[in-house]
Design a protein around this motif. Structure first.
Motif, PDB file in Angstrom:
ATOM      1  N   ASP A 263      99.100 109.801  41.435  1.00 50.99           N
ATOM      2  CA  ASP A 263      97.638 109.899  41.514  1.00 50.99           C
ATOM      3  C   ASP A 263      97.050 110.328  40.172  1.00 50.99           C
ATOM      4  O   ASP A 263      95.924 109.974  39.831  1.00 50.99           O
TER       5      ASP A 263
ATOM      6  N   ALA B  77      96.799 107.107  38.333  1.00 47.29           N
ATOM      7  CA  ALA B  77      95.662 106.313  38.813  1.00 47.29           C
ATOM      8  C   ALA B  77      94.351 106.871  38.295  1.00 47.29           C
ATOM      9  O   ALA B  77      93.431 106.123  37.946  1.00 47.29           O
TER      10      ALA B  77
ATOM     11  N   THR C 128      95.808  99.438  38.031  1.00 50.70           N
ATOM     12  CA  THR C 128      95.394  98.473  39.055  1.00 50.70           C
ATOM     13  C   THR C 128      96.444  97.371  39.196  1.00 50.70           C
ATOM     14  O   THR C 128      96.785  96.954  40.309  1.00 50.70           O
TER      15      THR C 128
ATOM     16  N   ALA D 265      99.395  98.747  41.030  1.00 55.46           N
ATOM     17  CA  ALA D 265      99.121  98.806  42.479  1.00 55.46           C
ATOM     18  C   ALA D 265      99.180  97.415  43.088  1.00 55.46           C
ATOM     19  O   ALA D 265      99.666  97.223  44.212  1.00 55.46           O
TER      20      ALA D 265
ATOM     21  N   THR E  67      98.319 101.383  46.720  1.00 52.50           N
ATOM     22  CA  THR E  67      98.012 102.360  45.671  1.00 52.50           C
ATOM     23  C   THR E  67      99.000 102.180  44.522  1.00 52.50           C
ATOM     24  O   THR E  67      99.943 101.408  44.601  1.00 52.50           O
TER      25      THR E  67
ATOM     26  N   GLU F 152     101.094 104.359  43.665  1.00 56.45           N
ATOM     27  CA  GLU F 152     102.376 104.837  44.166  1.00 56.45           C
ATOM     28  C   GLU F 152     103.122 103.730  44.897  1.00 56.45           C
ATOM     29  O   GLU F 152     104.337 103.564  44.750  1.00 56.45           O
TER      30      GLU F 152
END
Lengths: 293, 623
Positions: free
Chosen positions: A200, A203, A224, A227, A271, A273
């Motif tokens: 996170d 991100a 992005t 993800a 995400t 992750e």
């Protein structure tokens, strides 16, 4: 200081520790902004950052850091003058106060004049919220505060290149938010390389992310794009699906899956992750197949 | 007084240090940083208490050391109390707040020399907080207390002789500095901070130079300690005399430079040998080497003494030597510089370091050669003249039938010697003859430099029978009375060549000598001078010896019997005039070795003390 030449280029970078290959021909380019390094333990993140921070020589390959070649004495000196570095486990002199320790690093960064140096030390300690305890001995500070002392010393002199190895380890959620805020303002225009296990953070912070697995780069792109690797491969269900590569129960009590979704699965937005886990899963699968063959 | 001397400097240091820091930081004084210093001082004082207690606390009550040691220990424990870990406070600094803070322009990048100086200030601060350094400072405080106050009142001698002790007094602090600096140099490796520091532009060699730049602190402490000690000695009533010449300046300078040498050695060891016991081994090795250098050739002339970090003192008086003190200073400077360059060479071996190393080694070698050189012809001739014809350059005074002659630098003691001898001279009868107390060279020729020896023969050491050799430094006044008293009754003032004493058990002249020697002394001192060191011993020799026979350096000239000493104390109880009259009237008889103690006692109206122990002479020991 300018950021026009704050570029880091790595070509064919190799590093071995005995029989262990830590970096296996890495090619990468980092631009001004926050660049995240993701990877499991032992993937080579720290080795790469140590090489870029000029504290570990590469066995092979070519580096260009801020327009200089750190494999030469002069280039290394130039890079170090524009570098802020937070090692993964920064050693502190525990009987020093936070002020004294950062002041000592400031001297090593060639701030010899006391007045401007002390002003700068106070500035960076204030940035990390330690102004009230800056004269307490480091041995008396909590782990999170020590981490902030480490971050503060890295920020001395607004460096053009910030190499931060797991800077948010030991910070609580609020402090991580503060750190992101700090990096956004203090490191604007600089090239920031940070390794983390916190996807996170990637991100939220990084404009560019590199995933290292087993000493090799498996992905390079934006968060992005990382993800997006999991796009169409993440779904939620009420029960665990044995066909999924990975599955875990979310806070809402549902099971989140990664893998090849069954027909009619409730796909969700992936995400960073998820993307990282897809890469790591592929790598683990490839490794197990290689071992089996 | 002692408590003030010990505690006040620490409090002043605390206030000055803490106050400056607090002013700089605008916060309350953090005295906890002084815990290592006070702890070290407490340790040194505890050591002093043990030493003084073990020595029988002659003139130095143990409580004077125990009390401040306890106070300092309690203070240290209070200061060192570990505070709780600070809770992880909120990160209140915000980007908005950061925006309001702007660092001043640092200007151009600092030079390596400026960085080294800045690091030196930090390392000096850290050195001052080191417990090892605290122990060293504690030893200085202990030395100040012992030599500046407790024993200072007994001090008498030349400034030159006292100042020669400077290097010895500096050694405890210097040894501790080696340990403390080694710990400082290896600190980054121990704390695993090396990686962070290596990422900084400052080169390891500059960091090494930074450690070396902390040398002014121990040098300042040593200089201050020696100067304060000098003032304390004077303030405590010590009787020191003679000029403080250039040689004394060199002695003090060499001691102060040892502080820098200690720093250089600590840095070099830290850079080359990280093993924690390395500095201990090095300090012990240097200590042993120094002792070896001081004792080469046994009791004979040793030209290698100036190469010791602490040259032997208390040997040959200054007018019979040509001490190469400036060469010794050069040797210490060169050696310290060479060790410092060796430390730098761990990470930097460019031309400038090579040149610096070559210069340092050249200075050390040249100074070493100079320090061990043969005595120049002029100096050899001067020394030979002082040995063969001391009367040619002496100042004399007379009291009754006794003339007292000393070399010029001892003229400050002439009055003291006269005061000590005058009561003896006053009771000497006319037929005792005239005597001259004269400072002469009373050692073996082989203790002189060869260049001097070749100008002399054994015949040059022979002195007239009416001359009594006068001592030097502390012995000058201390032994003047007893030596004169012995000589006038025909007893020797030194043991023979085999260190065998003369036994006067049962001889009246022995008692007369003791009575004469105690003229002018207060009753306690007089009783002590005529009492055996171990009166209850089963050994008749020990019962009759006023010197301690267990002393490894004891070589008595005269030994009585226990009965003679008792007789002497009985005589001391009689009116002085009566004894003086009877002794004076029968002088020729009483100094005859065939006349017994009981005969003298009978003449004085005292009971006999015989039969006398049969005392068998045995040789003493000479250090």
């Amino acid at each position: 200081m300018t950021s026009s030449i704050s570029t880091v280029t790595v070509t064919g970078l190799r590093k071995r520790f005995g029989a262990t290959v830590a970096l296996d021909g890495i090619d990468a380019a980092f631009t001004p902004g926050v660049n995240g390094l993701l990877g499991p333990n032992g993937a080579g993140k720290t080795t790469m950052l140590r090489i870029l921070a000029t504290v570990l020589p590469a066995d092979d390959g070519r580096l260009e850091v801020l327009g200089d070649d750190p494999s030469t004495g002069g280039g290394r000196l130039t890079v170090r003058r524009r570098l802020g570095y937070l090692p993964q486990e920064p050693g502190f002199h525990r009987h020093f106060s936070g002020f004294e320790f950062v002041d000592y690093v400031a001297i090593l960064k060639e701030w010899a004049d006391r007045k401007p140096r002390h002003d700068e030390v106070r500035r960076v300690l204030t940035l990390v919220g330690l102004e009230a305890v800056m004269h307490k001995r480091i041995g008396q500070l909590s782990g999170g505060m020590r981490r902030r002392v480490g971050i503060a010393q890295a920020l001395l002199g607004r460096p053009d290149l910030l190499v931060l190895d797991e800077p948010t380890a030991g910070l609580d959620p609020e402090q991580r938010l503060r750190f992101r805020e700090l990096l956004g303002t203090e490191a604007s225009g600089a090239t920031v390389l940070l390794s983390t296990h916190q996807t996170d953070d990637v991100a939220a912070l990084c404009q560019h992310v590199v995933v290292l697995l087993a000493g090799q780069i498996r992905f390079t792109g934006t968060p992005t794009e990382l993800a997006a690797l999991a796009s169409g491969r993440v779904w939620l269900a009420g029960e665990r699906d044995p066909g999924a590569d990975l599955a875990w129960i979310t806070g809402e009590g549902r099971v989140r899956h990664i893998g090849e979704p069954p027909t009619g699965a409730q796909l969700v937005e992936p995400t960073v992750e998820d993307g990282y886990l897809i890469l790591a899963g592929r790598d683990a699968h490839a490794n197990s197949e290689a071992l089996a063959s | 007084m002692i408590v003030l001397v010990l505690v006040v400097p620490l409090l002043v240091a605390a206030l000055v240090y803490g106050g400056r820091e607090a002013m700089r930081r605008r916060e309350s004084v953090d005295l906890r940083r002084l815990a290592p210093l006070t702890g070290g001082a407490a340790l040194a004082l505890a050591f002093g208490a043990l030493t003084v207690g073990g020595a029988g606390s002659d003139g130095a009550p143990v409580w004077l050391f125990v009390a401040p040691a306890v106070v300092l220990t309690a203070g240290t424990l209070a200061l060192a109390r570990r505070g709780p870990v600070t809770a992880d406070g909120r990160w209140t600094g915000s980007a908005a707040q950061a925006a309001t803070l702007t660092a001043d322009d640092r200007g151009t990048v600092a030079s390596a020399a400026a960085v080294a100086r800045a690091l030196g200030r930090v390392e000096a601060r850290e050195l001052s907080r080191s417990p090892w350094f605290g122990v060293g400072v504690g030893f200085c405080v202990l030395g100040l207390a012992l030599f500046g106050f407790v024993f200072a009142g007994e001090d008498t001698g030349t400034w030159d002789g006292q100042i020669q002790l400077s290097s010895w007094l500096a050694l405890p602090l210097v040894g501790m500095v080696v340990l403390a600096v080694h710990r400082a140099v290896t600190r980054a490796a121990r704390d695993r901070a090396d990686e962070l520091f290596d990422s900084c532009p400052t080169a390891p060699a500059t960091r090494t130079a930074g450690f070396l730049c902390s040398a002014p602190l121990p040098m300042a402490i040593l200089g201050g300690f020696l100067v304060v000690l000098g003032f304390a000695v004077v303030a405590s009533g010590a009787h020191l005399y003679g000029p403080i010449g250039a040689d004394s300046v060199a002695d003090v300078a060499a001691a102060v430079v040892l502080g820098a040498g200690g720093v250089a050695l600590g840095v070099a060891l830290g850079r080359w040998v990280r093993f924690g016991l390395a500095p201990v081994v090095a300090v012990v090795a240097i200590g042993i080497a120094g002792i070896q250098l001081n004792t080469i050739g046994g009791s004979g002339w040793n030209r290698f003494v100036p190469l010791s970090t602490a040259p032997a003192v208390g040997g040959t008086p200054p007018m019979f030597t040509d001490r190469p003190v400036w060469w010794h200073l050069g040797w210490i400077v060169g050696l310290s510089a060479a060790v410092g360059v060796a430390a730098l060479a761990r990470h930097r071996r460019d031309q400038s370091v090579v040149i610096a190393g070559a210069v340092a080694v050249a200075v050390a070698v040249a100074a070493g050669i100079g320090a061990t050189r043969p005595s120049p012809t002029s100096a050899a001739a001067r020394i030979a003249a002082a040995v063969a014809m001391p009367e040619a350059d002496q100042e004399c005074t007379a009291t009754g039938p006794v003339e007292i002659c000393v070399f010029p630098i001892y003229r400050g003691a002439l009055e003291d010697v006269t005061d000590r001898v005058a009561p003896i001279a006053a009771v000497l009868p006319a037929d005792a003859g005239r005597f001259t107390l004269r400072q002469v060279y009373d050692r073996n020729l082989d203790e002189l430099p060869p260049e001097v020896r070749q100008l002399l023969t054994e015949a040059d050491l022979e002195r007239p029978d009416d001359e009594v050799p006068l001592g030097f430094e502390g012995e000058l006044v201390e032994l003047a009375g007893s030596d004169l008293a012995r000589r006038v009754v025909g007893l020797p003032v030194e043991p023979d060549d085999d260190l065998m004493p003369t036994v006067v058990a049962g001889q009246a002249r022995g008692v007369v000598a003791l009575w004469l020697a105690t003229r002018g002394l207060d009753p306690d001192a007089a009783a002590a001078a005529s009492t055996a060191a171990d009166p209850g011993s089963a050994d008749a020799f020990a019962r009759g010896s006023v010197e301690d026979v267990e002393d490894p350096c004891n070589a008595a000239a005269v030994v009585w019997s226990g009965q003679d000493l008792a007789a002497a104390r009985a005589v001391l109880a009689l009116p002085d005039e009566d004894v003086a009259r009877i002794v004076g009237d029968g002088w020729g008889r009483w100094i005859d070795p065939r006349v017994g103690t009981d005969e003298l006692l009978a003449a004085l109206g005292l009971d006999p003390v015989g039969p006398f122990d049969e005392v068998v002479a045995r040789p003493g020991n000479s250090c």
